[in-house]
Enzyme design. Structure first.
Site, mmCIF file in Angstrom:
data_model
loop_
_atom_site.group_PDB
_atom_site.id
_atom_site.type_symbol
_atom_site.label_atom_id
_atom_site.label_comp_id
_atom_site.label_asym_id
_atom_site.label_seq_id
_atom_site.Cartn_x
_atom_site.Cartn_y
_atom_site.Cartn_z
ATOM 1 N N HIS A 413 0.813 -1.215 0.000
ATOM 2 C CA HIS A 413 0.000 0.000 0.000
ATOM 3 C C HIS A 413 0.850 1.269 0.000
ATOM 4 O O HIS A 413 0.426 2.293 -0.558
ATOM 5 C CB HIS A 413 -0.968 -0.033 1.181
ATOM 6 C CG HIS A 413 -2.056 -1.059 1.014
ATOM 7 N ND1 HIS A 413 -1.989 -2.313 1.587
ATOM 8 C CD2 HIS A 413 -3.205 -1.033 0.292
ATOM 9 C CE1 HIS A 413 -3.066 -3.003 1.249
ATOM 10 N NE2 HIS A 413 -3.813 -2.262 0.465
ATOM 11 N N GLU A 437 -10.151 -2.799 2.385
ATOM 12 C CA GLU A 437 -9.362 -3.224 3.548
ATOM 13 C C GLU A 437 -9.050 -2.063 4.483
ATOM 14 O O GLU A 437 -8.787 -2.265 5.666
ATOM 15 C CB GLU A 437 -8.036 -3.865 3.117
ATOM 16 C CG GLU A 437 -8.157 -4.948 2.060
ATOM 17 C CD GLU A 437 -7.768 -4.411 0.699
ATOM 18 O OE1 GLU A 437 -8.359 -3.395 0.263
ATOM 19 O OE2 GLU A 437 -6.866 -4.986 0.070
ATOM 20 N N ASP A 498 -20.930 1.580 -6.394
ATOM 21 C CA ASP A 498 -20.000 1.290 -7.481
ATOM 22 C C ASP A 498 -19.115 2.506 -7.716
ATOM 23 O O ASP A 498 -19.599 3.596 -8.040
ATOM 24 C CB ASP A 498 -20.769 0.939 -8.754
ATOM 25 C CG ASP A 498 -19.842 0.547 -9.883
ATOM 26 O OD1 ASP A 498 -19.365 1.430 -10.611
ATOM 27 O OD2 ASP A 498 -19.567 -0.664 -10.032
ATOM 28 N N ASP A 518 -7.830 1.433 -6.059
ATOM 29 C CA ASP A 518 -7.408 0.257 -5.299
ATOM 30 C C ASP A 518 -8.382 -0.891 -5.551
ATOM 31 O O ASP A 518 -9.167 -1.279 -4.676
ATOM 32 C CB ASP A 518 -7.339 0.588 -3.811
ATOM 33 C CG ASP A 518 -6.755 -0.558 -2.992
ATOM 34 O OD1 ASP A 518 -6.254 -1.525 -3.608
ATOM 35 O OD2 ASP A 518 -6.807 -0.508 -1.753
#
Length: 848
Positions: A413, A437, A498, A518
């Protein structure tokens, strides 16, 4: 007369046979069979000696065997049978003891290598013939049959499963059948199945040597897996162990045991689409009966592997999260080298995404520094070398694709977020597409300049799962002025929906400084190859906005053209960005420390050409920006563990494979002809200390010109002019020059002549890089700066090594320009043949 009687005598309706003929045939057949047995079977000559003697057949030995013979068994080859009259054989059918040799009734038994000839207790030689050629392989049922593991004397244990109507065993190809016995357990629509291999050690020996207990465990395992047992067969082995096989409606189950070693290996194969992995805990419990050594309980250890078998369509393979091309299969479920596997999460979310969280440890994994630190181990502690004391790695998979790993997510990341953040001079408003995440959000919130972060995530359940099972990824408790959870930071806004739809709908009203995409690579998101959606993403950026994303594994120099191979979607993404009029520059870089088997690839696209200045920043510049921008930590630990100025420096040089693939485009890009110096061209150097070896000389000139450079030898067109001197040109940035000039203009500061002369020298002999926007300047310091310039094109006889690109400026994306930017900025060549004695002159605007 009875009219119903036949008028002729009846004839036999079947075949007739003479009994005497039948008996004669049978007798002859038996005689032939007996003779063949005598000649080729393992028959003691004592039994057939008289018969052989009457037939005139004797066995000829090459030499007699005697009690005192010193010859080894290997000296006696196989005997040969000969048809001879008057053979010298004893009346009882035994061979003579050997001429001249002493015969002792207590003679030692001797054998030839094949065990065919031996001497009995009375000293007589006995012939044992073999039925077939001997073998040394115990599996061929040769004379070593008793050395195999199978004990055919012990009975087998057999049984059948629950009775089901035979009509239902004929499985229909109609998978929609409502039969309670079908239940879609066996999918005949495709020739495919699942294979589960399980090895368990530290199992009780008595259990592993019990046919009945093992058979019961096998039936219970089949029931736990939701399968149907048809029959089973268990066989006890010699000297210990059991082999069992069960025939299932869906295929088979089998296993083999080693009681003394406490090991069982089990094989379960089904043609059912019903998942086998949920049955693993039950199978471990049924077969993992612990053993005790010296009263100490040995916990069973299980190693297993799951594979999809058979032939599936490409669409079926892509949909299955355990296909051998999925990360979950390759990293966890398939390799037996992963000795510890524990599933924490395995479910399909409301958005239809398959989410899996696993703990796994490979056979070669050793404890980390963190393991030893938490355990308080000394340097000589044996646990440093124990695989069992290495912490397992926790991994998150979405639809079978690896998203994050606990041991390397920081490197991943930081590599995704920080290069893009530092490519912008002052990022304040940031958007994250995906990133459920929370780690991407964590990295963005480290920047003190950031005032707002919008994160658009499709699946709320992924956020909840990672909060529970991978909490460190969204942990901002150590970041100064942030909340314990990154999602609770006042600057963060989490939107569920979305992400691509959100960006498209808000493109005109958005003004994001940085956009971090991401999500999985391009293959999994077709939106990234839609030029309209891509343009909307670019339009959502501010005038100096930057966009970053992952673009899959690194290519190889052996790959085909990018638009033809397995990465054609990635090439299409790059092509769309190159064609977008609002994209000014595209950079690609790799990071090999993300925990994957191959380096991860990343892409950064900029709306303004000035981002090249940030991208090509020197190591110390980036380090200072990190110090200035990144907030501290409450624990005073480093905020960034991987990214720094040196890391960014490595990202500036696009790896070789990208250049190779780029130059396979058709037509070949212009700059690909300049990937290296032309080895067919000569190098002509200037060496003021070696007058004889120097190709140039500097002569003093009259008037305002102090000196000029002349060729001492003939120089062919295209030859390199003073490459060593030009390679020594130093680089200075626009910012540095601005600072120096600022010092000269500061009131109250005494003028420094040396600084003024330095600035004048740079202005005279320096030139801007052809990488516009980079803010770099190159200053010649060798003999080349002594060359005069001319506006007369006919008088000029040198040019830049790499001519101006036919399209004007360098391309937005070009690994060639990125890899060779220094060489492209300094080298010059002869633009025509230069004769000895001719002055070497540069054209005005050489570096423009």
């Amino acid at each position: 007369m009875d009219n119903n009687r036949p008028t002729t005598a009846p004839q036999p309706t079947g075949y007739s046979i003479d009994v005497r003929l039948f008996l004669a045939i049978m007798t002859t057949t038996m005689a032939i069979a007996f003779s063949a047995g005598v000649l080729f079977g393992p028959t003691d000559p004592a039994l057939v000696g008289p018969v052989l003697s009457r037939m005139g057949i004797r066995i000829d030995l090459p030499a007699p065997l005697s009690e005192s013979s010193s010859r080894s068994n290997a000296d006696y080859p196989l005997p040969q049978l000969h048809s001879m009259a008057g053979a010298g054989m004893n009346q009882d059918g035994r061979l003579p003891s050997g001429g001249g040799g002493g015969t002792s009734k207590k003679a030692k038994v001797e054998l030839d290598p094949q065990g065919n000839i031996f001497r009995d207790e009375d000293g007589n030689l006995i012939l044992k013939q073999h039925r077939r050629l001997p073998t040394d392989h115990v599996a061929t049922l040769g004379y070593k049959i008793k050395e195999t593991h199978v004990n055919i004397d012990q009975p087998v244990l057999e049984g059948t499963g629950d009775a089901i109507p035979s009509s239902l065993r004929d499985i229909s190809y109609d998978s929609s059948s409502s039969s309670p016995f079908n239940n879609n357990l066996r999918d005949q629509t495709t020739p495919s199945g699942q294979h589960l291999l399980i090895d368990i050690k530290n199992v009780e020996a008595a259990f592993l040597n019990s046919e009945s207990r093992l058979a019961t465990a096998m039936q219970d395992a089949v029931l736990a897996a939701g399968l149907t047992m048809l029959s089973y067969h268990c066989h006890s082995l010699h000297p210990a162990g059991v082999s069992c096989v069960g025939v299932l409606l869906e295929s088979h189950i089998s296993f083999h045991t080693w009681p003394e070693e406490g090991v069982i290996t089990l094989d379960l194969f089904t043609t059912s689409e019903k998942p086998l992995l949920p049955a693993l805990p039950a199978i471990e419990a049924l077969f993992g009966i612990p053993r005790y050594i010296d009263g100490v309980k040995q916990e069973p250890v299980t190693v297993w592997s799951h594979e999809l078998r058979g032939f599936r369509t490409e669409d079926e393979r892509k949909r299955h999260y355990l296909d051998d091309e999925s990360d979950l299969s390759n990293w966890v479920t398939s390799p037996l080298e992963v000795v510890y596997k524990k599933q924490l999460v395995g479910r399909i979310t409301g958005k239809g995404q398959r989410v899996d969280v696993w703990d796994a440890r490979e056979r070669e994994d050793m404890p980390s520094y963190k393991d030893g630190l938490l355990g308080g181990w000394g340097k000589d502690d044996p646990r440093w070398l124990s695989n069992e004391h290495a912490s397992p790695q926790r991994m998150l998979f979405v639809n079978g694709a690896l998203m994050s790993q606990s041991e390397s997510e920081r490197e991943l990341h930081e590599s995704l977020v920080q290069p893009a953040m530092f490519a912008h001079p002052n990022p304040k408003n940031v958007i994250i597409l995906g990133g459920g995440e929370g780690a991407t959000l964590r990295e963005v919130l480290r920047h003190k300049t950031v005032t707002k972060v919008t994160m658009v995530e499709l699946d709320e359940e992924i956020v909840d799962i990672t909060k529970e099972f991978m909490p460190n990824m969204s942990n901002c408790s150590d970041i100064v002025n942030s909340a314990d959870s990154c999602y609770d930071d006042s600057r963060a806004e989490l939107i569920y929906g979305d992400a691509f739809t959100y960006v498209t709908e808000h493109a005109d009203s958005s003004d994001f400084d940085v956009m971090i995409v991401d999500v999985l690579d391009v293959k999994n998101h077709k939106e990234l190859i839609d030029p309209n959606i891509l343009h909307a993403m670019v339009q959502s950026l501010s005038s100096k906005g930057v966009m970053a994303m992952q673009i899959g594994v690194a290519p190889s120099i052996h790959d085909p053209r990018a638009d033809m191979g397995m990465f054609k979607e990635r090439e299409l993404l790059i092509n769309h960005l190159e064609a977008d009029p609002d994209v000014a520059a595209v950079f690609i870089y790799e990071e090999a420390h993300c925990g994957r088997w191959e380096p991860n690839s990343f892409l950064v696209a900029c709306r303004d050409i000035s981002c090249r200045k940030q991208w090509y920043a020197e190591t110390d510049e980036v380090d200072y920006q990190i110090y200035d921008r990144i907030g501290g930590t409450k624990s005073e630990a480093p905020s960034l563990i991987h990214f720094d100025g040196a890391t960014q420096r490595s990202f500036q040089m696009t790896p070789k494979a990208w250049e190779t693939i780029y130059c396979r485009r058709e037509p070949e890009p212009f700059e690909c002809a300049y990937r290296g110096l032309d080895m067919d061209k000569d190098l002509f150097e200037y060496d003021p200390e070696d007058d004889e070896g120097s190709a140039f000389e500097v002569r003093p000139m009259d008037g305002d010109v102090a000196s000029a450079v002349f060729a001492k030898v003939d120089i062919p067109e295209g030859s390199y002019i003073m490459p060593t001197h030009l390679a020594a040109s130093f680089e200075v940035s626009d910012d540095s020059m601005t600072n120096i000039r600022g010092v000269l203009q500061t009131e109250g500061v005494e003028k420094a002549t040396v600084i003024e002369d330095f600035v004048e020298f740079i202005d005279t002999h320096g030139h801007a890089s052809i990488n516009k926007g980079s803010g770099k300047n190159f200053v010649e310091i060798g003999g080349s700066f002594l060359m005069r310039t001319t506006e007369d094109e006919g008088a000029a006889n040198v040019r830049r090594w790499v001519p101006t690109h036919p399209e004007g400026d360098r391309p937005k994306y070009s690994p060639v320009y990125d890899r060779h930017r220094h060489s492209f900025d300094v080298f010059i060549v002869a633009s025509r043949d230069i004769k000895a004695g001719e002055e070497v002159m540069k054209p005005v605007g050489l570096w423009e």
